[in-house]
Design a protein around this motif. Sequence first.
Motif, short mmCIF file in Angstrom:
data_model
loop_
_atom_site.label_atom_id
_atom_site.label_comp_id
_atom_site.label_asym_id
_atom_site.label_seq_id
_atom_site.Cartn_x
_atom_site.Cartn_y
_atom_site.Cartn_z
N VAL A 24 2.55 6.33 -22.28
CA VAL A 24 2.67 5.46 -21.14
C VAL A 24 4.13 5.53 -20.66
O VAL A 24 5.30 5.78 -21.13
N THR A 25 4.29 5.30 -19.15
CA THR A 25 5.34 5.21 -18.24
C THR A 25 5.23 3.71 -18.03
O THR A 25 4.20 3.35 -17.07
N VAL A 26 6.26 2.95 -17.89
CA VAL A 26 6.28 1.33 -17.46
C VAL A 26 7.32 1.62 -16.32
O VAL A 26 8.40 2.12 -16.27
N ARG A 27 6.64 1.11 -15.07
CA ARG A 27 7.55 1.09 -13.78
C ARG A 27 8.12 -0.07 -13.82
O ARG A 27 7.28 -1.19 -13.45
N ASP A 28 9.33 -0.35 -14.22
CA ASP A 28 10.03 -1.83 -14.53
C ASP A 28 10.68 -2.06 -13.01
O ASP A 28 11.75 -2.25 -13.05
N MET A 29 9.88 -2.37 -12.03
CA MET A 29 10.27 -2.89 -10.67
C MET A 29 9.60 -4.17 -10.27
O MET A 29 8.14 -4.07 -10.51
N SER A 30 10.16 -4.93 -9.39
CA SER A 30 9.27 -6.04 -8.87
C SER A 30 8.30 -6.01 -7.72
O SER A 30 7.33 -6.53 -7.62
N GLU A 31 8.80 -4.83 -7.03
CA GLU A 31 8.23 -4.61 -5.70
C GLU A 31 6.94 -3.45 -6.18
O GLU A 31 7.00 -2.81 -7.02
N GLY A 32 5.84 -3.70 -5.57
CA GLY A 32 4.39 -2.99 -5.91
C GLY A 32 4.69 -1.61 -5.14
O GLY A 32 5.68 -1.36 -4.45
N LEU A 33 3.83 -0.84 -5.74
CA LEU A 33 3.65 0.53 -5.27
C LEU A 33 3.32 0.69 -3.60
O LEU A 33 2.66 -0.19 -3.25
N THR A 34 4.14 1.42 -2.91
CA THR A 34 3.50 1.66 -1.39
C THR A 34 2.38 2.72 -1.52
O THR A 34 2.13 3.29 -2.52
N ALA A 35 1.63 2.65 -0.18
CA ALA A 35 0.51 3.48 -0.40
C ALA A 35 0.88 4.89 -0.75
O ALA A 35 0.19 5.79 -1.17
N SER A 36 2.07 5.51 -0.13
CA SER A 36 2.41 6.88 -0.59
C SER A 36 2.82 6.99 -2.19
O SER A 36 2.27 7.88 -2.81
N GLU A 37 3.49 5.93 -2.83
CA GLU A 37 3.89 6.05 -4.09
C GLU A 37 2.47 5.83 -4.85
O GLU A 37 2.56 6.60 -6.05
N ALA A 38 1.54 5.00 -4.45
CA ALA A 38 0.20 5.01 -5.03
C ALA A 38 -0.51 6.38 -5.06
O ALA A 38 -1.16 6.84 -5.98
N ASN A 39 -0.51 7.12 -3.88
CA ASN A 39 -1.02 8.44 -3.99
C ASN A 39 -0.51 9.19 -4.94
O ASN A 39 -1.12 10.03 -5.55
N THR A 40 0.94 9.31 -4.79
CA THR A 40 1.59 10.15 -5.93
C THR A 40 1.25 9.61 -7.48
O THR A 40 0.87 10.83 -8.24
N ALA A 41 1.03 8.52 -7.45
CA ALA A 41 0.57 8.19 -9.14
C ALA A 41 -0.69 8.44 -9.41
O ALA A 41 -0.86 8.91 -10.30
N LEU A 42 -1.68 8.44 -8.52
CA LEU A 42 -2.86 8.79 -8.59
C LEU A 42 -3.19 10.45 -8.91
O LEU A 42 -4.02 11.03 -9.70
N LYS A 43 -2.18 11.21 -8.30
CA LYS A 43 -2.28 12.41 -8.52
C LYS A 43 -1.51 13.06 -10.15
O LYS A 43 -1.48 14.11 -10.41
N GLU A 44 -0.56 12.05 -10.66
CA GLU A 44 0.15 12.46 -11.81
C GLU A 44 -0.23 11.72 -13.15
O GLU A 44 0.07 12.11 -14.10
N TYR A 45 -1.05 10.63 -13.08
CA TYR A 45 -1.47 9.90 -13.97
C TYR A 45 -2.99 9.83 -14.27
O TYR A 45 -3.69 10.13 -13.39
N ASP A 46 -3.47 10.14 -15.67
CA ASP A 46 -4.93 9.88 -15.83
C ASP A 46 -5.42 8.18 -15.66
O ASP A 46 -6.63 8.34 -15.40
N ALA A 47 -4.74 7.41 -15.74
CA ALA A 47 -4.95 6.11 -15.68
C ALA A 47 -3.98 5.29 -15.19
O ALA A 47 -2.51 5.64 -15.39
N ILE A 48 -4.29 4.06 -14.54
CA ILE A 48 -3.42 3.30 -14.08
C ILE A 48 -3.68 1.93 -14.29
O ILE A 48 -4.74 1.53 -14.13
N LEU A 49 -2.74 1.09 -14.78
CA LEU A 49 -2.96 -0.18 -15.09
C LEU A 49 -2.07 -0.89 -13.99
O LEU A 49 -0.88 -0.73 -13.72
N THR A 50 -2.70 -1.46 -12.86
CA THR A 50 -2.10 -1.98 -11.44
C THR A 50 -2.39 -3.47 -11.53
O THR A 50 -2.86 -4.08 -12.13
#
Length: 315
Positions: A24-50
């Motif tokens: 598990v990686t916890v992104r401890d930030m109050s701001e949501g993922l930008t579309a670019s960051e979401a794209n990177t996350a989709l390429k790096e993780y098997d599952a995402i709790l969004t």
Amino acid sequence: MKKLLLTRAFPEANIAAARARYDVTVRDMSEGLTASEANTALKEYDAILTTLGDQFSAEAFEGDLRCGVLANFGVGYNHIDADAAKAAGVAVSNTPNVVTDATADIGMTLILSTCRRAGEGERLVRADKWTGWGPTEMLGTHVTGKTVGIVGMGRIGQAVARRCHYGFEMPVIYFNRSRKDVDFPATQVDTLADLMGQADIVVVTVPGGGSNTNLIDATALAAMKPRGIFVNIARGDVVDEDALIAALQAGQIAGAGLDVFVKEPIVPDAFRAMENVVLLPHLGTAALEVREAMGQMALDNIIAWHEGRPLPQGV
């Protein structure tokens, strides 16, 4: 071990349960993922709790993706382009049912607070400007017996309606795009204009995005009674905020209670300047046991995907 991204610091119980099964990686930030960051996350993780604020728009699903499931923490998922996710082979789930009562409770909080001028009254007391009780001081709207109009008679809409009917003896009318039968006294009206014109208090509970964007526009608001109260516990984009501000400033309606906004956490200054508007910071599900239940439901969907089973709350 599968790699799981949590896009926020969810309740500790949920993080512990996730770590018991996944890397598990916890992104401890109050701001949501930008579309670019979401794209990177989709390429790096098997599952995402969004959750709300993460921009899983169509562009987020471009390229070769590793992720197989987006488990949304919340019933509303208009921040996810579900069609683009499906086309990319990414399953999507949400967390219905567990949020129903908590959100309906906030609906009642806003009805009572707006009608009875509770926010204004508390500010008066805190500012030490209250001069004492008087026969005509701080007169608000009596709630018991008023007609409530529910826009969107899904789980949350029905929960609000039941509270209004059984708790406050309020006649219930509702507008729903499809025919909807309920197991308590309530009358379905044919059009949104019918509902806006007949109700003393209007409560919006429809999903956000799509055809519901700006559903409550200047025309809808113009149909309301001059003493009408407007409450939104749905999504901010369901309401044309400029039209609502104009209606309030012109005295076209009596007041509004809002838990959601178009560009959260940005709230228009005009809302803050009006005493007849009650503003809450998206408190709909803000109770620990509710948030823990949401997190567990989201994790259960990830586990189901991992084990090759249908997602219990797939959308």
